[in-house]
Design a protein around this motif. Structure first.
Motif, short mmCIF file in Angstrom:
data_model
loop_
_atom_site.label_atom_id
_atom_site.label_comp_id
_atom_site.label_asym_id
_atom_site.label_seq_id
_atom_site.Cartn_x
_atom_site.Cartn_y
_atom_site.Cartn_z
N LEU A 299 10.85 -63.97 -46.22
CA LEU A 299 9.93 -64.54 -47.19
C LEU A 299 10.58 -64.55 -48.57
CD1 LEU A 299 6.62 -62.78 -46.09
CD2 LEU A 299 7.13 -65.21 -45.85
N PRO A 300 10.17 -65.45 -49.45
CA PRO A 300 10.74 -65.50 -50.81
C PRO A 300 10.51 -64.19 -51.57
CG PRO A 300 9.50 -67.50 -50.35
CD PRO A 300 9.22 -66.55 -49.22
N ASP A 301 11.32 -63.97 -52.58
CA ASP A 301 11.28 -62.73 -53.34
C ASP A 301 9.89 -62.41 -53.88
OD1 ASP A 301 13.95 -62.37 -52.87
OD2 ASP A 301 14.61 -63.10 -54.84
N GLU A 302 9.17 -63.44 -54.36
CA GLU A 302 7.88 -63.18 -54.99
C GLU A 302 6.82 -62.69 -54.00
OE1 GLU A 302 8.21 -67.78 -54.69
OE2 GLU A 302 9.52 -66.04 -55.04
N TRP A 303 7.09 -62.80 -52.71
CA TRP A 303 6.17 -62.32 -51.69
C TRP A 303 6.53 -60.91 -51.21
CZ3 TRP A 303 1.85 -65.00 -49.90
CH2 TRP A 303 1.71 -66.31 -50.39
N ARG A 304 7.70 -60.40 -51.61
CA ARG A 304 8.18 -59.12 -51.07
C ARG A 304 7.31 -57.94 -51.51
NH1 ARG A 304 13.77 -60.08 -50.26
NH2 ARG A 304 13.89 -62.12 -49.22
N THR A 305 6.77 -57.98 -52.73
CA THR A 305 5.94 -56.88 -53.20
C THR A 305 4.72 -56.70 -52.30
OG1 THR A 305 6.64 -57.24 -55.49
CG2 THR A 305 4.63 -55.97 -55.15
N ASP A 306 4.07 -57.81 -51.97
CA ASP A 306 2.92 -57.74 -51.08
C ASP A 306 3.32 -57.23 -49.71
OD1 ASP A 306 1.23 -58.66 -53.03
OD2 ASP A 306 1.16 -60.72 -52.31
N VAL A 307 4.47 -57.70 -49.23
CA VAL A 307 4.94 -57.28 -47.90
C VAL A 307 5.20 -55.78 -47.88
CG1 VAL A 307 6.87 -57.44 -46.27
CG2 VAL A 307 5.84 -59.52 -47.21
N ARG A 308 5.84 -55.27 -48.92
CA ARG A 308 6.14 -53.84 -48.97
C ARG A 308 4.86 -52.99 -49.03
NH1 ARG A 308 10.66 -55.60 -52.15
NH2 ARG A 308 9.43 -55.43 -54.07
N ALA A 309 3.80 -53.58 -49.62
CA ALA A 309 2.54 -52.85 -49.72
C ALA A 309 1.71 -52.91 -48.44
CB ALA A 309 1.73 -53.39 -50.89
N ALA A 310 2.09 -53.80 -47.52
CA ALA A 310 1.33 -53.94 -46.27
C ALA A 310 1.48 -52.69 -45.42
CB ALA A 310 1.82 -55.17 -45.51
N THR A 311 0.36 -52.14 -45.00
CA THR A 311 0.38 -50.87 -44.25
C THR A 311 0.16 -51.08 -42.75
OG1 THR A 311 -1.98 -50.58 -44.70
CG2 THR A 311 -0.41 -49.53 -46.22
N ASP A 312 -0.15 -52.29 -42.34
CA ASP A 312 -0.38 -52.55 -40.92
C ASP A 312 -0.06 -54.01 -40.61
OD1 ASP A 312 -2.84 -54.18 -41.42
OD2 ASP A 312 -3.62 -52.24 -42.07
N GLU A 313 -0.05 -54.34 -39.33
CA GLU A 313 0.33 -55.69 -38.90
C GLU A 313 -0.70 -56.72 -39.31
OE1 GLU A 313 2.07 -57.99 -34.94
OE2 GLU A 313 0.94 -56.13 -34.71
N VAL A 314 -1.98 -56.34 -39.36
CA VAL A 314 -3.01 -57.29 -39.76
C VAL A 314 -2.78 -57.73 -41.20
CG1 VAL A 314 -5.47 -57.56 -40.25
CG2 VAL A 314 -4.75 -56.44 -38.14
N THR A 315 -2.54 -56.78 -42.09
CA THR A 315 -2.28 -57.13 -43.50
C THR A 315 -1.04 -58.00 -43.61
OG1 THR A 315 -3.26 -55.03 -44.18
CG2 THR A 315 -1.93 -56.19 -45.81
N LEU A 316 0.01 -57.65 -42.88
CA LEU A 316 1.23 -58.46 -42.91
C LEU A 316 0.96 -59.88 -42.42
CD1 LEU A 316 4.28 -58.86 -43.23
CD2 LEU A 316 4.56 -57.89 -40.93
N ALA A 317 0.21 -60.01 -41.33
CA ALA A 317 -0.09 -61.34 -40.78
C ALA A 317 -0.86 -62.19 -41.78
CB ALA A 317 -0.88 -61.19 -39.48
N ARG A 318 -1.75 -61.56 -42.52
CA ARG A 318 -2.53 -62.32 -43.50
C ARG A 318 -1.68 -62.75 -44.68
NH1 ARG A 318 -8.26 -58.85 -43.12
NH2 ARG A 318 -8.70 -59.49 -40.96
N ILE A 319 -0.70 -61.95 -45.03
CA ILE A 319 0.25 -62.36 -46.08
C ILE A 319 1.08 -63.54 -45.59
CG2 ILE A 319 2.30 -61.64 -47.38
CD1 ILE A 319 1.09 -58.78 -47.32
N VAL A 320 1.56 -63.46 -44.36
CA VAL A 320 2.35 -64.57 -43.79
C VAL A 320 1.48 -65.83 -43.69
CG1 VAL A 320 3.56 -65.39 -41.73
CG2 VAL A 320 3.94 -63.05 -42.56
N ALA A 321 0.22 -65.66 -43.29
CA ALA A 321 -0.68 -66.82 -43.22
C ALA A 321 -0.87 -67.45 -44.60
CB ALA A 321 -2.02 -66.41 -42.64
#
Length: 392
Positions: A345-367
């Motif tokens: 994912l682009p750099d500006e999305w990495r902060t959210d990704v690093r804060a994701a604590t589970d797969e559901v949160t990660l999937a919603r960021i990717v969505a």
């Protein structure tokens, strides 16, 4: 002069994050302007209505569609004494949550997101205006008024309760539930008349422009439309008034009559229903238990015949279905790749990704990321990461 049942700016329920009032714009004008200047609104330029964005310069995109919806909404609202700025704001925002490739992309992303709470473009629009637009120092999102958020959430009707549409059965889309938990949008009632106008303006705009785009694409001809209600009489009227008119002028003259018939019908029905209900406030509108802005029953049935024709001859045409298969593969490839390798994912999305604590949160960021793509960017990213799709 606004009608008593209109949304009056000085009676707005305000914003989630308190701000000073503008000295030269009403709260609803400010909402409209923030939507127009948002990144998500600009991306609508390269998002599909029916045809994929690269297929031709004359077909509607989500941006041109939204502008047309806003124009219809302002017209109807003005005649009915409603707040034209609020109706326009809701109209301009109603498609912000759409994925690339129109409903095809939404269908694909919805299936991929089923294990993670699903995907709904109306709810995604709320997520964009409350969370994903990050330009202001004091808050995430656009900090729109309660009335604009209500309109985005339920312009198509109540989402919960006895008056909710059956398609809303089941749990609330997570993006809608998150916003509603922060600020109760009264999801069991109808929305304001301005939001209802935005919804009917959407129907008017796409019913009109899909006929235009279908003719331009060659998927059907004017002769096919002569056998349909509304369109047949419109072409016959033009032929009687302008015998021998050239093809493109004849088409435009007929379809603008179709457009006018829909708008005039909505206004006439609204006048009748408002006269019968005698609402004294916008809350009276919300609690009527039915809509005041709608088509008459005869025209609604005629439009159903046109939509059935468009479904079979346009939305499910072999060439459109072949393109749907290609772009579905684009979404089906990109989403699991970013789930498995979020570092792509682009750099500006990495902060959210690093804060994701589970797969559901990660999937919603990717969505969020995939849904925000334009047709063009999604195709380019797929070509870069997978080598493209066969046939392109």
């Amino acid at each position: 002069m606004l009608a008593p049942y209109a949304c009056h700016p000085d009676q707005s329920r305000g914003r989630l994050h308190q701000e000073r009032m503008s000295s030269f714009r009403s709260p609803f004008q400010r909402d409209r302007d923030r939507i127009i200047h948002s990144s998500a609104f600009r991306r609508l330029k390269h998002k599909t209505q029916v045809f994929v964005e690269h297929e031709g310069d004359y077909y509607r995109t989500r941006l041109t569609h939204s502008i047309e919806v806003a124009q219809v909404a302002r017209t109807i609202s003005g005649v009915l004494g409603l707040n034209t700025d609020l109706a326009e704001a809701i109209a301009l925002a109603h498609d912000l949550g759409h994925t690339p490739f129109g409903h095809t992309g939404e269908d694909a992303l919805g299936l991929l997101m089923q294990p993670y709470g699903g995907f709904d473009h109306n709810a995604q629009a709320l997520r964009i205006v409350t969370r994903l637009e990050r330009h202001y120092a004091d808050f995430d999102g656009l900090n729109l008024t309660w009335e604009s958020l209500e309109g985005i959430a339920k312009h198509n009707g109540p989402v919960t309760g006895p008056n909710a549409d059956k398609k809303h059965a089941g749990p609330l889309p997570y993006a809608l539930a998150e916003v509603n938990a922060l600020w109760d949008l009264e999801l069991s009632t109808h929305a304001s008349a301005e939001a209802q106008v935005a919804a009917i303006a959407d129907d008017v705009a796409y019913s009109h422009h899909d006929l235009h785009d279908g003719l331009r694409s060659g998927l059907f001809s004017e002769a096919d439309l002569m056998d349909l209600p509304v369109t047949g009489p419109a072409f016959a009227e033009v032929d009687a008034l302008y015998p021998g008119l050239d093809k493109m002028r004849r088409r435009h003259e007929a379809l603008r009559r179709v457009f006018g018939r829909m708008v005039e019908d909505v206004i006439a029905v609204a006048h009748n229903r408002l006269s019968a209900a005698q609402p004294k406030s916008v809350d009276d509108i919300r609690h009527l238990g039915t809509t005041v802005i709608r088509f008459s029953k005869p025209l609604y049935q005629e439009l159903k015949a046109i939509r059935s024709f468009l479904f079979h001859r346009m939305y499910r045409a072999p060439s459109v279905m072949a393109e749907r298969a290609k772009v579905t593969r684009v979404v089906n490839d990109l989403f699991p790749l970013f789930i498995a390798q979020p570092d792509r994912l682009p750099d500006e999305w990495r902060t959210d990704v690093r804060a994701a604590t589970d797969e559901v949160t990660l999937a919603r960021i990717v969505a969020d990321y995939v849904a925000g793509m334009t047709d063009r960017f999604a195709i380019q990213e797929h070509a870069r990461l997978f080598g493209g799709v066969e046939g392109r």
